[in-house]
Design a protein around this motif. Sequence first.
Motif, PDB file in Angstrom:
ATOM      1  N   UNK A   1     -34.574  47.673  23.438  1.00 42.72           N
ATOM      2  CA  UNK A   1     -34.018  47.222  22.639  1.00 42.72           C
ATOM      3  C   UNK A   1     -32.185  47.328  22.473  1.00 42.72           C
ATOM      4  N   UNK A   2     -31.566  46.542  21.913  1.00 43.03           N
ATOM      5  CA  UNK A   2     -29.984  47.287  22.125  1.00 43.03           C
ATOM      6  C   UNK A   2     -30.248  48.834  21.394  1.00 43.03           C
ATOM      7  N   UNK A   3     -29.789  49.168  20.428  1.00 43.97           N
ATOM      8  CA  UNK A   3     -30.293  50.838  20.420  1.00 43.97           C
ATOM      9  C   UNK A   3     -30.351  51.531  21.241  1.00 43.97           C
ATOM     10  N   UNK A   4     -31.273  51.436  22.306  1.00 43.32           N
ATOM     11  CA  UNK A   4     -32.447  52.388  23.381  1.00 43.32           C
ATOM     12  C   UNK A   4     -31.330  52.055  24.685  1.00 43.32           C
ATOM     13  N   UNK A   5     -30.470  50.924  24.791  1.00 44.40           N
ATOM     14  CA  UNK A   5     -29.225  50.799  25.816  1.00 44.40           C
ATOM     15  C   UNK A   5     -28.133  51.233  25.496  1.00 44.40           C
ATOM     16  N   UNK A   6     -27.710  50.653  24.083  1.00 46.74           N
ATOM     17  CA  UNK A   6     -26.450  51.451  23.954  1.00 46.74           C
ATOM     18  C   UNK A   6     -26.309  53.239  24.414  1.00 46.74           C
TER      19      UNK A   6
ATOM     20  N   UNK B   1     -25.329  40.199  26.398  1.00 43.36           N
ATOM     21  CA  UNK B   1     -25.190  41.483  26.916  1.00 43.36           C
ATOM     22  C   UNK B   1     -24.530  41.870  27.935  1.00 43.36           C
ATOM     23  N   UNK B   2     -23.594  41.270  28.039  1.00 42.61           N
ATOM     24  CA  UNK B   2     -22.117  42.287  28.539  1.00 42.61           C
ATOM     25  C   UNK B   2     -21.789  43.056  27.379  1.00 42.61           C
ATOM     26  N   UNK B   3     -21.806  42.285  26.478  1.00 43.73           N
ATOM     27  CA  UNK B   3     -21.234  43.138  25.067  1.00 43.73           C
ATOM     28  C   UNK B   3     -21.549  44.699  25.232  1.00 43.73           C
ATOM     29  N   UNK B   4     -23.337  44.637  25.191  1.00 44.63           N
ATOM     30  CA  UNK B   4     -24.573  45.982  25.548  1.00 44.63           C
ATOM     31  C   UNK B   4     -23.836  46.954  26.161  1.00 44.63           C
ATOM     32  N   UNK B   5     -23.866  46.145  27.546  1.00 44.80           N
ATOM     33  CA  UNK B   5     -23.160  46.536  28.959  1.00 44.80           C
ATOM     34  C   UNK B   5     -22.015  47.986  29.282  1.00 44.80           C
ATOM     35  N   UNK B   6     -21.270  47.498  28.312  1.00 40.44           N
ATOM     36  CA  UNK B   6     -20.411  47.377  27.854  1.00 40.44           C
ATOM     37  C   UNK B   6     -19.930  48.995  26.640  1.00 40.44           C
ATOM     38  N   UNK B   7     -20.835  48.518  25.723  1.00 43.41           N
ATOM     39  CA  UNK B   7     -21.296  49.121  24.835  1.00 43.41           C
ATOM     40  C   UNK B   7     -21.502  50.950  25.025  1.00 43.41           C
ATOM     41  N   UNK B   8     -22.890  50.862  25.954  1.00 41.61           N
ATOM     42  CA  UNK B   8     -23.188  51.443  27.134  1.00 41.61           C
ATOM     43  C   UNK B   8     -22.190  52.584  27.499  1.00 41.61           C
ATOM     44  N   UNK B   9     -21.129  52.110  28.353  1.00 44.10           N
ATOM     45  CA  UNK B   9     -20.516  52.855  28.877  1.00 44.10           C
ATOM     46  C   UNK B   9     -19.286  52.834  28.117  1.00 44.10           C
ATOM     47  N   UNK B  10     -18.718  52.774  27.180  1.00 46.99           N
ATOM     48  CA  UNK B  10     -17.680  53.381  26.154  1.00 46.99           C
ATOM     49  C   UNK B  10     -19.213  54.468  25.456  1.00 46.99           C
ATOM     50  N   UNK B  11     -19.341  54.139  24.791  1.00 46.03           N
ATOM     51  CA  UNK B  11     -19.945  55.218  23.741  1.00 46.03           C
ATOM     52  C   UNK B  11     -19.838  56.790  24.991  1.00 46.03           C
ATOM     53  N   UNK B  12     -19.922  56.473  26.631  1.00 47.72           N
ATOM     54  CA  UNK B  12     -19.615  57.610  27.114  1.00 47.72           C
ATOM     55  C   UNK B  12     -18.135  58.364  26.925  1.00 47.72           C
ATOM     56  N   UNK B  13     -17.339  57.367  26.244  1.00 45.39           N
ATOM     57  CA  UNK B  13     -16.066  57.736  26.295  1.00 45.39           C
ATOM     58  C   UNK B  13     -15.123  57.981  27.417  1.00 45.39           C
ATOM     59  N   UNK B  14     -14.828  57.128  28.484  1.00 47.66           N
ATOM     60  CA  UNK B  14     -14.138  57.230  29.418  1.00 47.66           C
ATOM     61  C   UNK B  14     -13.074  56.884  29.177  1.00 47.66           C
ATOM     62  N   UNK B  15     -12.590  57.845  30.250  1.00 47.71           N
ATOM     63  CA  UNK B  15     -11.216  57.321  30.366  1.00 47.71           C
ATOM     64  C   UNK B  15     -10.454  56.330  31.335  1.00 47.71           C
ATOM     65  N   UNK B  16     -11.351  56.032  32.273  1.00 47.09           N
ATOM     66  CA  UNK B  16     -12.010  55.473  33.734  1.00 47.09           C
ATOM     67  C   UNK B  16     -12.601  54.535  33.313  1.00 47.09           C
ATOM     68  N   UNK B  17     -12.303  52.843  33.125  1.00 48.90           N
ATOM     69  CA  UNK B  17     -13.577  51.699  33.056  1.00 48.90           C
ATOM     70  C   UNK B  17     -13.413  50.888  34.352  1.00 48.90           C
ATOM     71  N   UNK B  18     -13.984  50.997  35.099  1.00 53.51           N
ATOM     72  CA  UNK B  18     -14.495  50.084  36.355  1.00 53.51           C
ATOM     73  C   UNK B  18     -15.495  48.912  36.029  1.00 53.51           C
TER      74      UNK B  18
END
Length: 506
Positions: free
Chosen positions: A360-365, A414-431
Motif C-alpha cells: 500500500x501507499x504508506x508502506x511504500x512511502x 505512482x510517481x508521486x508516491x515514489x517522490x514521497x518515498x525519497x523525500x522522506x529520507x530528507x535529501x539535499x540532492x534529488x536525482x
Amino acid sequence: MSDYILEMNQISKEFTGVKALSDVNFKVKKGEIHCLIGENGAGKSTLMKVLSGVYPYGTYDGDIVFEGAVQQFNRISDSVNAGIAIIYQELALFPDLTVYENIFAGNEVKRGSIVDWNQTIVKAKEMLQKVKLDVSPETLVKDLSVGKQQLVEIAKALSKNVKLLILDEPTAALNEDDSENLLELLGDLKNQGITSIMISHKLKEVISIADQATVLRDGRTICTLDASKGEVAESIIIKNMVGREIEDIYPKRANKTFGDTILELRNWSAYDAQLGRQVVKDVDLHVKKGEIIGIAGLMGSGRTELALSIFGNPRFYKVQGDLLLSGESRKLKHPREAIKAGIAYVTEDRKGDGLFLLQDIKSNVSAAHLQGVSKNGVINDNEEIKIATDYKKSLNIKSSSLEQLVGNLSGGNQQKVSLGKWLFVGPKLLILDEPTRGIDVGAKFEIYTIMNKLISEGMSIIMISSELGEVLGMSDRVYVMAEGQIKGELSIDEANQEKIMQLATQ
C-alpha cells in the motif's frame, strides 16, 4: 452499413464503490487512427480492458458494438477471435523464446496436430516484413531493443488477422527514432485497412497522427475532436483534458538564487564489467544549492549509468575519479551510504525498481527510511500513517485511502508516491530519472510545481529527461551526454533543441 467499426455505448464500470467509468460513449470509424487521451485515472485503460475482455461481460454496464453486432466478451480470447488486439505498455513477450515463437505463441501453424516449424518461420518472415522489422525470425526476443520488441508485438497481432489494433502508450519507452518508425507504421497499417486506437500522453504524437481524438476526464467522455476540422490542437486538447487552460506547462520560479556547490564530479568514470565497456567516461559536472541541472542525451548515452554511479553504485561499476559533496571528497560504495550523505534517486522504472506494487501507499512511502517510523526495530504504525498522510496531502496523491495498493494507482500518482518515498529520507540532492515518463500533462504540471517548491526550500535536483521541452522548460543549466561522455554544457539562456541534438549526436 455503419461507418463505425466500434461503438461503445453508455459504458459504466465500478470498483468497490468507486466509479471508474460513467456512461462513456466512444466511437471509432473504420480505417482511422483514433487517439484516446486524458489525465492518469481518467479511465482510458479501464475502457480498453472492458473492450478487450479483461473485464468480462456482466462486470460493466452498457454495450459494445463491433462490426455492427453487439458483443459479449467473457475473456480476452473472445475479443482476439473477433479481430481485436491490444498491446500494453508492458510488453507480453517471452524473452527467452525466438521472434517466430513469440509471434505465433498460442496461434501455432500446424500440419494436422503437429506444429510446422518451417512454415511458422516462413509466416513469421511475412509478418516481420509487414511491420518493416529487418531481423532474423530466429533471434531471441531478449536480444532485441525495446523498439524492435514493440514491432514483434504488432507482428504477433497481425498474425491473428487483427481488424482493430489498440496500443496503450506504445512510445513511452522508445527513443525518438523508434517512436517515429512506430507512428509511420501505424500510417502504413491504416492504408492496409487496419483501424488503430492509440492511448498516448505525448500530445505532439497525437497531433501528428490522429484522425480523431476522444478525451476522457474523471471516467466520462468529454469530447471527440476531428483533425480534419483543426480541432486536434494542443491548447484544445489540454483544456479538455484538465478542465482548465494551462498557459505554461513549465511553471516559472520567482527567484533563481544559487548557493554553494553541493556535488562535484572530476574525471568521473564507470566501467561495466558485465557489458565489458566504459558506460561513463571522464565526466566533469557540478550542481549548486537551489539549482536544477538537466541531463539530456539519446537512449544509451550513459545518463542513467551516471546517476547510478553517483547513487552508491548499485550495479557495482568500477568507478574512478573524484566525487565531492559540499567540497568534501567521498567514496559512496552503497546506496545506503549515498542516502546517508543526502542523495536520493527516483528511478526511471518506477514499476520495476521504484515501488512495491503489491504493497500500500504508506508502506511504500516509508520503505527507504524505516528507521524514521520505527523504534528498536519495530514499526510504529501510527507514525507511518502520519508521515504517509502528510505526503499524500503535500504531493496531492489521489487515492481512495493510504491502504490502496500502489499497483492500482495511475502512473502520475505512482510517481508521486515514489517522490514521497525519497523525500522522506530528507535529501539535499534529488536525482530524477525521467520524472514524467508515461504521465499526463496535468500530472506533469504537478510534478514540475513540486520540483520548484523543493528548489525554493534549498534542495538541488539533477533531472534526466528524454523530452527536450522538459529539459529546456525546467533546467537552470544543461549537460548533454553521448557515449558516456559530457559533450557540452549549456546555460539555459543559450540552450535550444537544435544545440542539444547537435551535441547529443556527436
